[in-house]
Design an enzyme around this catalytic site. Structure first.
Site, PDB file in Angstrom:
ATOM      1  N   TYR A  28      29.053   0.100 -31.087  1.00 29.17           N
ATOM      2  CA  TYR A  28      29.024  -1.126 -29.859  1.00 29.17           C
ATOM      3  C   TYR A  28      28.707  -0.120 -28.270  1.00 29.17           C
ATOM      4  CZ  TYR A  28      30.159  -4.714 -27.182  1.00 29.17           C
ATOM      5  OH  TYR A  28      30.293  -5.512 -25.879  1.00 29.17           O
ATOM      6  N   SER A 116      24.451  -7.651 -29.124  1.00 32.39           N
ATOM      7  CA  SER A 116      25.088  -7.705 -27.687  1.00 32.39           C
ATOM      8  C   SER A 116      24.743  -6.606 -27.093  1.00 32.39           C
ATOM      9  CB  SER A 116      26.781  -8.353 -27.954  1.00 32.39           C
ATOM     10  OG  SER A 116      26.579  -9.424 -26.684  1.00 32.39           O
ATOM     11  N   ASP A 202      21.561 -19.276 -27.835  1.00 29.90           N
ATOM     12  CA  ASP A 202      22.383 -18.241 -27.640  1.00 29.90           C
ATOM     13  C   ASP A 202      22.714 -18.443 -26.120  1.00 29.90           C
ATOM     14  OD1 ASP A 202      23.537 -16.086 -26.923  1.00 29.90           O
ATOM     15  OD2 ASP A 202      22.987 -14.529 -27.950  1.00 29.90           O
ATOM     16  N   HIS A 241      25.352 -16.975 -30.010  1.00 30.79           N
ATOM     17  CA  HIS A 241      25.094 -15.572 -29.346  1.00 30.79           C
ATOM     18  C   HIS A 241      25.998 -14.991 -30.728  1.00 30.79           C
ATOM     19  CE1 HIS A 241      26.057 -12.607 -27.398  1.00 30.79           C
ATOM     20  NE2 HIS A 241      26.824 -11.942 -28.042  1.00 30.79           N
TER      21      HIS A 241
END
Length: 272
Positions: A28, A116, A202, A241
């Site tokens: 991430y 993301s 989203d 999302h």
């Protein structure tokens, strides 16, 4: 090139590694979010049925070691000399190189994944090191780094990314890492297989990021004799999302992702 980066490597007890283990590498690296150990039943399915290992790289940009660790992997908005987002990508690529060097796996067996901000990570790393991975699954990723701030909540991410409208310096830094703007066919080679995932509702990372990225992949590699690996997009309907997604939709998506990984790494799924 990269600092010492902690990484969790999880597999079955007593598992032997001969350099060809199917590997799921996740990252991430943003917004000071710490990726700490959690139990995920879907990941145990991967380890059991693909005899694989799960690797979670705690790269810079996260909050694992405080604000310095976060600042070391982000572009602090408007602060000159603080354009450090590339460090997060270097860390992630370094994690893959470590797994290869230590005999866990090889590039033909590595699948990379992130969602993301992690989708940005995966897209950037595919552009920069297409030789290092068998396949990539960027989920609901931020792929257009020049215009992200113009859609829904995107302006709030300028604190981590900077903004192309701020200065020529920030424009150039963002242009240099933007997944959408850096897709190039490797001379004589090809990209890893790519499965982009997004959802039509989203409203956090609007699906245009994934749509434009997938379209650019198709445009760049159209007619290429070298690109034999698939470049795909999966678009969920009536979903956003990720949070609150119905269990049935989660299972369907995970099944598609694991089938894709198994096919592209040539790893059979054990059904016992």
């Amino acid at each position: 090139k990269f600092s010492q980066v902690p990484m969790f490597i999880i597999g079955r007890k007593g598992q032997k590694h001969t350099g060809d283990t199917c590997t799921f590498l996740y990252g991430y690296g943003g917004f000071s979010i710490s990726i700490t150990p959690t139990f995920n039943p879907f990941r145990t399915v991967f380890m059991k049925h693909f005899d694989g290992i799960l690797c979670i790289a705690n790269i810079r940009g996260g909050g694992e070691y405080g604000e310095d660790w976060h600042a070391g992997g982000c572009n602090n908005d408007g602060k000159k000399g603080k354009l450090n987002k590339q460090n997060a990508f270097d860390d992630f690529q370094g994690a893959a190189e470590y797994l290869i060097k230590e005999g866990y796996t090889n590039p033909s067996k590595i699948a990379i994944n992130g969602g993301s901000n992690g989708g940005l990570l995966v897209g950037a790393c595919v552009n920069q090191r297409p030789d290092l991975f068998a396949c990539a699954i960027p989920q609901v990723g931020v792929m257009d780094m020049l215009r992200f701030h113009r859609f829904t909540i995107g302006y709030a991410w300028c604190a981590d990314y900077g903004c192309a409208d701020n200065s020529e310096e920030e424009f150039e830094a963002l242009y240099g890492i933007s997944p959408l703007h850096n897709i190039k066919a490797p001379p004589g080679g090809q990209y890893p297989a790519v499965l982009v995932t997004t959802a039509d509702h989203d409203d956090r990372v609007v699906p245009l990021h994934s749509f434009k990225y997938a379209a650019q992949l198709q445009y760049v590699f159209e007619g290429s004799a070298h690109q034999t690996k698939p470049l795909l997009i999966r678009i969920e309907t009536k979903a956003g999302h990720g949070a609150g997604k119905p269990t049935a939709k989660v299972i369907e998506e995970i099944a598609d992702i694991y089938a894709f990984i198994g096919d592209q790494t040539k790893t059979p799924c054990k059904r016992d």
